[in-house]
Enzyme design. Structure first.
Site, PDB file in Angstrom:
ATOM      1  N   GLN A 195       0.902  -1.341   0.310  1.00  0.00           N
ATOM      2  CA  GLN A 195       0.070  -0.116  -0.087  1.00  0.00           C
ATOM      3  C   GLN A 195       0.929   1.167  -0.010  1.00  0.00           C
ATOM      4  OE1 GLN A 195      -2.765  -2.036   3.404  1.00  0.00           O
ATOM      5  NE2 GLN A 195      -3.457   0.187   2.842  1.00  0.00           N
ATOM      6  N   PHE A 226      -6.153  -3.802   3.520  1.00  0.00           N
ATOM      7  CA  PHE A 226      -6.889  -3.479   4.788  1.00  0.00           C
ATOM      8  C   PHE A 226      -6.082  -3.007   5.866  1.00  0.00           C
ATOM      9  CE2 PHE A 226      -9.062  -7.102   2.680  1.00  0.00           C
ATOM     10  CZ  PHE A 226     -10.039  -6.412   2.193  1.00  0.00           C
ATOM     11  N   GLU A 230       0.229  -1.811   4.869  1.00  0.00           N
ATOM     12  CA  GLU A 230       0.824  -0.228   4.509  1.00  0.00           C
ATOM     13  C   GLU A 230       2.292  -0.311   5.016  1.00  0.00           C
ATOM     14  OE1 GLU A 230      -1.987   2.482   6.916  1.00  0.00           O
ATOM     15  OE2 GLU A 230      -0.447   4.000   6.991  1.00  0.00           O
ATOM     16  N   ARG A 308      -4.965   7.987  16.610  1.00  0.00           N
ATOM     17  CA  ARG A 308      -6.286   7.978  16.047  1.00  0.00           C
ATOM     18  C   ARG A 308      -7.423   7.378  16.991  1.00  0.00           C
ATOM     19  NH1 ARG A 308      -9.248   8.785  11.047  1.00  0.00           N
ATOM     20  NH2 ARG A 308      -7.258   9.676  10.254  1.00  0.00           N
ATOM     21  N   ARG A 340      -7.750  -1.235   8.985  1.00  0.00           N
ATOM     22  CA  ARG A 340      -9.436  -0.654   8.565  1.00  0.00           C
ATOM     23  C   ARG A 340      -9.869   0.110   9.811  1.00  0.00           C
ATOM     24  NH1 ARG A 340     -13.265  -3.322   4.273  1.00  0.00           N
ATOM     25  NH2 ARG A 340     -13.757  -1.551   3.093  1.00  0.00           N
ATOM     26  N   THR A 440      -3.449  11.802  10.469  1.00  0.00           N
ATOM     27  CA  THR A 440      -3.087  12.839  11.628  1.00  0.00           C
ATOM     28  C   THR A 440      -1.791  13.281  11.485  1.00  0.00           C
ATOM     29  OG1 THR A 440      -2.770  11.063  13.034  1.00  0.00           O
ATOM     30  CG2 THR A 440      -5.030  11.665  13.000  1.00  0.00           C
ATOM     31  N   ALA A 509      -6.001   5.725   5.375  1.00  0.00           N
ATOM     32  CA  ALA A 509      -6.624   6.612   5.952  1.00  0.00           C
ATOM     33  C   ALA A 509      -7.868   7.191   5.093  1.00  0.00           C
ATOM     34  CB  ALA A 509      -5.919   8.068   6.278  1.00  0.00           C
ATOM     35  N   GLU A 721     -13.038   3.224   5.340  1.00  0.00           N
ATOM     36  CA  GLU A 721     -12.811   2.924   6.723  1.00  0.00           C
ATOM     37  C   GLU A 721     -14.175   3.296   7.564  1.00  0.00           C
ATOM     38  OE1 GLU A 721      -9.152   5.055   6.959  1.00  0.00           O
ATOM     39  OE2 GLU A 721      -8.629   3.391   8.410  1.00  0.00           O
TER      40      GLU A 721
END
Ligand code: MTE
Ligand code: MOS
Length: 774
Positions: A195, A226, A230, A308, A340, A440, A509, A721
């Site tokens: 990702q 998902f 990442e 988050r 996710r 963020t 995100a 998400e």
């Protein structure tokens, strides 16, 4: 714009023609890569011997950390993750050695001949032990507003408690995979299921000790990410690159499902402690949270995820006095990672528990408590981190879904059903979602693209996002077609490639189409301006720099024309031939950065999010009191996507996210044994939702007539998400059903996931409590 253009790979998925890493054709020199991992959760590596393994016929390389030409490091943010273990192993599944062989069998044979001498050490395998031993991953974080302690002292009612939420496996259909092929000199081509291609590029360069301009990472499509790809797709990429570099042959690593589940991180489990003060009406006066996250053995994205979570412990509710402290604990498990919702689900589960408990304490329906505490539109609209909730859609969604789901009527029917049935109980719950859109970590909110137009009138878009099944490429195709005023079949979206678009952010995100879509628009505007100027000149417009002349030239229906002089018209294709003859560049980069956001992480104050996505769900379940088995009878969802770019894809995302959330809330349970071995490492021991588990009656709607007022691409909103967390409605419907066993007099104990076992034990305990036995 055609909002139901089918998903671009839909047919390819069915026919098998869609190309994944495993489908890329390579010559017969291709070697199979194998990763040898630790069987201990915590141990010293006293010695190892690879000599016998290296002798196996067909084996081209057996590597340890000593064979890494660059840095032995693949930590994505904090450099605390070794590519191959050196003196110590810190979790079961940690990579120690790499093997490249002509066949898998030869690789497995070699693996058996590797000799390792371990000295086992005491592992930390849960949050409580980590807390006892003070095994912190880093300094605690805090966000605070108002005066929590004083308000808790004076509040009419105070409830305290603890909530455990479980880990979750990503269960992407394509396990982690990477193919590396050497080019000329130091060049290496990395075909990865990542990702985050730019980060994969950076880390491959680092382990090989070469520079980033020698590494090309390409991602055609990902068989589901998902969040699990990442950062952790980097690992297989680094390992494949090392083997490829050592053998000078193409090497592919494609993890077996069990190995993938054992080696990679999951959603973070959380242990959350809370205290809430409220009044007789159920209005929240103060909330205090302490979040404890199981980070696993390395930092990975744990702090961003914790952050988050902390930013979502308010969910849809205004709390004037709020304090949330968060800690990441270091354990001897694979490093937990993005999944996710990225901490959002853990944060929201905590406040939704509180709301549910308040309702039971006051003997009211939880929707009353929810409604009273929703963020307001004019006042009561500032979050605990100081961001104003603008364009609040909670009330419009609530009004619509209460009606369409016939909440009041069904509430009565369910109450009747429950009084008439001893062995089956039904439960109902409505839960909202307010999810902040933006990374963020503010600088990550940027995207780049490269758009090429060819002289046959076709368009090739290269963007920095990755297609993982979420439909990003289809949306980008639609956006480019709409901006150029051409039919979508003229637009092709290329594989993501770090040599075309550099220094990109991860596709995560939920902001892939928001950001890449805007960057595509930016590039196309540049190209259109060049074309318009040239056409204005050809059409003898006087002041070709005058803005009104440029805006009078319209791109529509595969033509370009001057709206002030309709006879001045040329087909898009002819125009491109003409532009080429006139030496006009038909290629441009584009860029976008999300405007007006930023916040102070230390103070925990500011505007981290560009906007919020809202949604609500109402779920009804029936529980078999004797077995604890439940069935999801009906779910209604109303989701805000602004003005949808592609309704088919958006509804698919809502359904998929909800069902994945359903798994987290009900059947998916990760367990490790006392030595840190994953016990749930295959589909026979780990239960993801199947077609049997989806709601018997599933009604998904997108909120109509509410385009996103902030300047997003085509006034859409992110969708990937937010609907995940709507599954909390099922979790609380189950709790509601259990509580009916005791006629809602006593509150059941409850954790997440509500597995069959949890439900049954909860029912049994409740029965004993009702009888006064405990
Ligand atoms: N949908 C599918 N089919 N496959 C996926 O891997 N990932 C989810 C979501 N939807 C995913 C998916 C996650 S975790 C995110 S962050 C977003 O898609 C990322 O894509 P987007 O930013 O383009 O929405
Ligand atoms: Mo998604 S968890 O942000 O990849």
């Amino acid at each position: 714009m055609n909002t139901i253009l089918p998903y671009d790979s839909a047919v390819g998925h069915v026919t098998g023609e869609a190309v994944y890493i495993d489908d890329i054709l390579v010559n017969e020199q291709l070697l199979v890569g194998r990763v040898v991992y630790s069987l201990h959760a915590h141990a010293k590596i006293k010695s190892f011997d690879l000599s016998e393994a290296r002798k196996v016929a067909g084996v081209h390389a057996v590597l340890s950390y000593k064979d890494i030409p660059g840095h032995n490091q693949m930590g994505p943010v904090v450099k605390d993750e070794m590519c191959l273990a050196e003196n110590e192993v810190t979790f079961v599944g940690q990579a120690m050695f790499l093997i490249a062989a002509e066949t898998l069998e030869q690789g497995l044979e070699a693996e058996k001949l590797i000799k390792i001498e371990y000295e086992p050490l005491e592992p930390i395998l849960d949050i409580e032990t980590a807390m006892l031993k003070g095994s912190l991953m880093g300094p605690p974080r805090k966000i605070e507003c108002g005066n929590v302690n004083a308000t808790l002292k004076t509040a009419p009612h105070v409830i305290q408690g603890e909530l455990r939420t479980g880990a979750q496996e990503h269960w992407y259909l394509e396990t982690q995979a990477c193919l590396c092929i050497l080019g000329e000199g130091k060049e290496i081509n990395v075909f990865s299921s990542t990702q985050h291609p730019s980060e994969t590029q950076a880390l491959v360069a680092e382990v090989l000790g070469i520079r980033r301009n020698e590494v090309i990472v390409e991602v055609k499509r990902i068989g589901g990410g998902f969040g699990g790809k990442e950062t952790q797709a980097n690992h297989v990429a680094c390992w494949s690159a090392l083997l490829c570099n050592a053998t000078k042959s193409p090497v592919k690593i494609h993890l077996f499902r069990d190995d993938d589940m054992i080696m990679t991180g999951k959603r973070h489990r959380f242990l959350t402690k809370y205290e809430v003060g409220f009044d007789d009406d159920g209005v929240l006066h103060a909330v205090k949270f302490e979040l404890n996250s199981d980070g696993g053995a390395a930092t990975d994205l744990s702090f961003a995820i914790l952050e988050r979570a902390m930013l979502h412990t308010d969910n849809a509710y205004y709390v004037p006095n709020f304090s949330v402290e968060g800690r990441v604990w270091k354990t001897n498990l694979p490093s937990n990672t993005a999944m996710r919702g990225f901490g959002g689900p853990q944060g929201m589960a905590a406040i939704e528990t509180i709301i549910d408990r308040i309702a039971r304490f006051l003997k009211k329906d939880a929707i009353e408590i929810r409604f009273k505490n929703f963020y307001g539109s004019k006042d009561r609209n500032v979050t605990h981190y100081g961001q104003t909730v603008e364009n609040n859609r909670l009330h419009v969604i609530f009004d619509q879904i209460m009606k369409s789901a016939e909440y009041e009527k069904r509430r009565k029917e369910i109450a009747d059903f429950n009084t008439q049935n001893e062995f089956f109980k039904k439960g109902l719950a409505l839960t909202p979602v307010k999810f902040g859109i933006s990374f963020t970590t503010t600088f990550l909110n940027q995207a780049g693209v490269l758009v090429n137009v060819y002289t046959d009138g076709t368009v090739l878009v290269n963007h920095g996002g990755t297609e993982m099944g979420q439909g990003l490429n289809t949306k980008i195709q639609q956006i480019a077609a709409a901006e150029f005023g051409v039919s979508p079949d003229r637009v092709k979206v290329n594989a993501t490639n770090t040599s075309k678009v550099p220094n990109t952010s991860a596709t995560a995100a939920s902001s892939g189409s928001d950001m890449n879509g805007m960057a595509v628009k930016n590039a196309i505007e540049t190209i259109k301006e060049r074309i318009s100027k040239e056409l204005a000149q050809l059409w003898n417009e006087k002041d070709v720099h005058h803005p009104s002349i440029l805006s009078s030239i319209i791109f529509k229906d595969n033509f370009i024309f001057d709206s002030d002089h309709p006879e001045r018209k040329i087909s898009f294709t002819d125009a491109m031939v003409q532009m080429n003859l006139c030496q006009v560049s038909l290629s441009s980069t584009g860029f976008y950065k999300t405007p007006g956001i930023g916040w102070d992480k230390i103070k925990g104050h500011g505007k981290p999010f560009y906007y919020y996505s809202f949604g609500m769900a109402v779920s009804e379940v029936i529980i078999d009191i004797l077995t604890g088995q439940h069935t999801l009878l009906r779910t209604d969802i109303l989701q805000d996507v602004g003005k949808s770019i592609n309704e088919g894809i958006d509804i698919g995302q809502v359904e998929g996210a909800f069902i994945q959330g359903l798994g987290w809330c009900t059947t998916e349970e990760i367990k490790w044994d006392s030595k840190g071995n994953l016990m749930t490492h295959s589909p026979d021991t780990y239960k993801i939702p199947t077609v049997q588990d989806i709601p018997k009656d599933f009604r998904v709607k997108l909120l109509e007539d509410n385009p996103n007022p902030v300047g997003t691409i085509r006034r859409s909103k992110a969708i990937g998400e937010p609907p995940f967390m709507l599954a909390l409605s099922v979790w609380l419907a189950i709790k509601d059903g259990i509580s009916a066993v005791g006629n809602h007099e006593v509150e059941p104990e409850f954790s997440l996931p509500a597995t069959n076992e949890v439900i049954l034990l909860s029912i049994e305990k409740l029965k004993m409590k009702v009888r006064g036995a405990i």
